[in-house]
Design a protein around this motif. Structure first.
Motif, PDB file in Angstrom:
ATOM      1  N   ASN A  51       0.765  -1.302  -0.217  1.00 48.11           N
ATOM      2  CA  ASN A  51       0.311   0.441  -0.057  1.00 48.11           C
ATOM      3  C   ASN A  51       0.752   1.242   0.471  1.00 48.11           C
ATOM      4  O   ASN A  51       0.195   2.500  -0.014  1.00 48.11           O
ATOM      5  CB  ASN A  51      -1.136  -0.100   1.474  1.00 48.11           C
ATOM      6  CG  ASN A  51      -2.008  -0.847   1.318  1.00 48.11           C
ATOM      7  OD1 ASN A  51      -2.573  -0.976  -0.240  1.00 48.11           O
ATOM      8  ND2 ASN A  51      -2.308  -1.765   2.290  1.00 48.11           N
ATOM      9  N   TYR A  52       2.580   1.250   0.168  1.00 51.67           N
ATOM     10  CA  TYR A  52       2.933   2.194  -0.456  1.00 51.67           C
ATOM     11  C   TYR A  52       2.785   3.321  -1.561  1.00 51.67           C
ATOM     12  O   TYR A  52       2.457   4.178  -1.046  1.00 51.67           O
ATOM     13  CB  TYR A  52       4.686   1.692  -0.215  1.00 51.67           C
ATOM     14  CG  TYR A  52       5.556   3.357   0.007  1.00 51.67           C
ATOM     15  CD1 TYR A  52       5.375   3.758   1.346  1.00 51.67           C
ATOM     16  CD2 TYR A  52       5.337   3.569  -1.176  1.00 51.67           C
ATOM     17  CE1 TYR A  52       6.409   4.619   1.542  1.00 51.67           C
ATOM     18  CE2 TYR A  52       6.607   4.942  -0.543  1.00 51.67           C
ATOM     19  CZ  TYR A  52       6.972   5.789   0.237  1.00 51.67           C
ATOM     20  OH  TYR A  52       8.057   6.233   0.405  1.00 51.67           O
ATOM     21  N   PRO A  53       1.961   2.656  -2.383  1.00 49.89           N
ATOM     22  CA  PRO A  53       2.009   3.701  -3.232  1.00 49.89           C
ATOM     23  C   PRO A  53       0.626   4.805  -2.881  1.00 49.89           C
ATOM     24  O   PRO A  53       0.764   6.077  -4.057  1.00 49.89           O
ATOM     25  CB  PRO A  53       1.240   2.807  -4.712  1.00 49.89           C
ATOM     26  CG  PRO A  53       1.629   1.974  -4.391  1.00 49.89           C
ATOM     27  CD  PRO A  53       2.183   1.181  -3.325  1.00 49.89           C
ATOM     28  N   TRP A  54      -0.374   4.422  -1.750  1.00 47.17           N
ATOM     29  CA  TRP A  54      -1.834   5.683  -1.733  1.00 47.17           C
ATOM     30  C   TRP A  54      -0.711   6.285  -0.597  1.00 47.17           C
ATOM     31  O   TRP A  54      -1.477   7.077  -1.142  1.00 47.17           O
ATOM     32  CB  TRP A  54      -2.444   4.393  -0.730  1.00 47.17           C
ATOM     33  CG  TRP A  54      -3.547   3.173  -1.917  1.00 47.17           C
ATOM     34  CD1 TRP A  54      -2.926   2.360  -2.249  1.00 47.17           C
ATOM     35  CD2 TRP A  54      -4.424   3.645  -2.422  1.00 47.17           C
ATOM     36  NE1 TRP A  54      -3.885   1.800  -2.548  1.00 47.17           N
ATOM     37  CE2 TRP A  54      -4.876   2.888  -2.711  1.00 47.17           C
ATOM     38  CE3 TRP A  54      -5.150   5.576  -2.652  1.00 47.17           C
ATOM     39  CZ2 TRP A  54      -5.743   2.809  -3.608  1.00 47.17           C
ATOM     40  CZ3 TRP A  54      -6.186   5.024  -3.342  1.00 47.17           C
ATOM     41  CH2 TRP A  54      -6.726   3.601  -3.611  1.00 47.17           C
ATOM     42  N   VAL A  90      -3.673  -5.093  -6.623  1.00 51.62           N
ATOM     43  CA  VAL A  90      -2.656  -6.143  -7.275  1.00 51.62           C
ATOM     44  C   VAL A  90      -2.858  -7.401  -7.857  1.00 51.62           C
ATOM     45  O   VAL A  90      -3.945  -8.475  -6.923  1.00 51.62           O
ATOM     46  CB  VAL A  90      -1.768  -6.949  -5.316  1.00 51.62           C
ATOM     47  CG1 VAL A  90      -0.380  -7.316  -6.199  1.00 51.62           C
ATOM     48  CG2 VAL A  90      -1.506  -5.331  -5.139  1.00 51.62           C
ATOM     49  N   LYS A  91      -2.172  -7.443  -9.059  1.00 53.85           N
ATOM     50  CA  LYS A  91      -3.096  -8.503  -9.689  1.00 53.85           C
ATOM     51  C   LYS A  91      -1.913 -10.331  -9.330  1.00 53.85           C
ATOM     52  O   LYS A  91      -2.275 -10.915 -10.229  1.00 53.85           O
ATOM     53  CB  LYS A  91      -3.262  -8.474 -11.488  1.00 53.85           C
ATOM     54  CG  LYS A  91      -2.005  -8.186 -12.483  1.00 53.85           C
ATOM     55  CD  LYS A  91      -2.388  -7.888 -13.690  1.00 53.85           C
ATOM     56  CE  LYS A  91      -1.421  -6.947 -14.035  1.00 53.85           C
ATOM     57  NZ  LYS A  91      -1.578  -6.527 -15.577  1.00 53.85           N
ATOM     58  N   SER A  92      -1.198 -10.010  -9.151  1.00 58.80           N
ATOM     59  CA  SER A  92       0.000 -11.140  -8.819  1.00 58.80           C
ATOM     60  C   SER A  92      -0.638 -11.856  -7.725  1.00 58.80           C
ATOM     61  O   SER A  92      -1.439 -11.166  -6.755  1.00 58.80           O
ATOM     62  CB  SER A  92       1.626 -10.042  -8.787  1.00 58.80           C
ATOM     63  OG  SER A  92       1.460  -9.607  -7.873  1.00 58.80           O
ATOM     64  N   LYS A 114      -0.232   5.843 -10.090  1.00 57.32           N
ATOM     65  CA  LYS A 114       0.641   5.555  -9.292  1.00 57.32           C
ATOM     66  C   LYS A 114       1.731   5.002  -9.794  1.00 57.32           C
ATOM     67  O   LYS A 114       2.489   5.005  -9.491  1.00 57.32           O
ATOM     68  CB  LYS A 114       0.025   6.516  -8.005  1.00 57.32           C
ATOM     69  CG  LYS A 114       1.431   5.996  -7.270  1.00 57.32           C
ATOM     70  CD  LYS A 114       2.262   7.659  -7.511  1.00 57.32           C
ATOM     71  CE  LYS A 114       1.867   8.894  -7.594  1.00 57.32           C
ATOM     72  NZ  LYS A 114       2.428   9.593  -7.531  1.00 57.32           N
ATOM     73  N   THR A 115       0.492   3.225  -9.780  1.00 57.14           N
ATOM     74  CA  THR A 115       1.248   2.105  -9.637  1.00 57.14           C
ATOM     75  C   THR A 115       1.926   1.607 -10.941  1.00 57.14           C
ATOM     76  O   THR A 115       2.921   0.849 -11.168  1.00 57.14           O
ATOM     77  CB  THR A 115       0.216   0.481  -9.194  1.00 57.14           C
ATOM     78  OG1 THR A 115      -0.967   0.869  -9.986  1.00 57.14           O
ATOM     79  CG2 THR A 115      -0.557   1.119  -7.880  1.00 57.14           C
TER      80      THR A 115
END
Length: 286
Positions: free
Chosen positions: A14-17, A81-83, A213-214
């Motif tokens: 969640n660091y992108p947030w 997150v798709k992974s 951002k991501t």
């Protein structure tokens, strides 16, 4: 300006947030977005969504699908997150357990029923051919509770995200004896139905901002060093995590993906029945 509260685990995913909030990118769209940490994870966030304590959640896919099926008045608006998420299987350092096969009859520490630690323990049991109906659980609240439960012998093992728990493996609080990756994209973004009804444009703006951002997150200069310091993890662990993690860049989620995930969850005995995909998702871009 509209006030909205978003919840998520205080982990590197969640660091992108944090970056977007620090740069006041949501405020530029007249959105006062406030972040709330949920160290207890998905079960705690499901309760907060139901009680209107938060409006948006960055939440584990399996947990929110099950809870919406059980009446949570929210919808999934996209994958985050798709992974897969890699769940470490941990025992106390001085435990007699040496292999995952030793854990068949051990008590499992979980944060809450319906949480990722609960549902993935079922997945792990299924993968190992154990009788799921005989699993025993000890509710511990969060990671700290899991540490205490294993230390005190109240539970035999505890499953939590591999890299978040790595420092506790390094300092011999835990001993990791296996891993269990999710067989689906690990995090989604869920929004309360009331918010979707009254503030759809603001939700679209939030999704656009975080996806932008991501999309470039891994290109931030020294991001591996920044994450290593912030989350007190070894640099090589952060670099490995970054190499296997992929964020979503689309602004929608398909009925086909949700149906595929539910089929897997039924096959793994994580849910008993499949909900109509339209009950679970809201495509913001149709």
């Amino acid at each position: 300006m509209i006030n909205l509260t978003i919840g998520g685990v205080p982990e590197h995913f969640n660091y992108p947030w944090y970056v977007a909030l620090k740069n006041k990118e949501f405020a530029k769209h007249n959105i006062n977005l406030r972040w709330k940490d949920f160290p207890g994870g998905t079960g705690e966030m499901n309760t907060a969504l139901r009680n209107s304590e938060i409006d948006i959640a960055i939440i584990l896919t399996e947990g929110i699908i099950k809870d919406i099926g059980d009446g949570n008045p929210s919808k999934i608006v996209q994958t985050y997150v798709k992974s897969p998420l890699v769940w470490g299987i941990h025992v106390a350092n001085n435990s007699s357990f040496q292999y995952v096969s030793d854990l068949e009859h051990a008590i499992i520490a979980i944060s809450r029923f319906g949480s990722g630690s609960h549902l993935m323990a079922i997945v792990n049991a299924y993968n190992n051919g154990w009788d799921i109906n005989k699993l025993q659980f000890k509710v511990v609240g969060d990671l700290e509770g899991g540490i205490e439960a294993l230390k005190n012998g109240e539970a035999g093992y505890f499953m939590w995200e591999h890299f978040t728990t790595k420092p506790f493996v390094d300092d011999s609080t835990f001993r990791r004896i296996g891993n269990c990756p999710t067989p689906w994209p690990c995090f989604v973004i869920a929004v309360r139905n009331e918010v979707l009804e009254h503030h759809p444009e603001e939700i679209k703006a939030i999704l656009n901002i975080i996806n932008t951002k991501t999309a470039t997150f891994k290109n931030i200069e020294n991001i591996d060093i920044i994450l290593s310091k912030r989350y007190q993890q070894k640099l090589e662990d952060v670099q490995k995590w970054l190499s296997i993690t992929t964020w979503e860049s689309e602004n929608s989620i398909s009925k086909e993906l949700i149906t595929e995930i539910q089929n897997k969850m039924i096959a793994l005995s994580v849910i008993d029945s499949k909900a109509n995909a339209q009950k679970l998702i809201k495509n913001m871009y149709i």
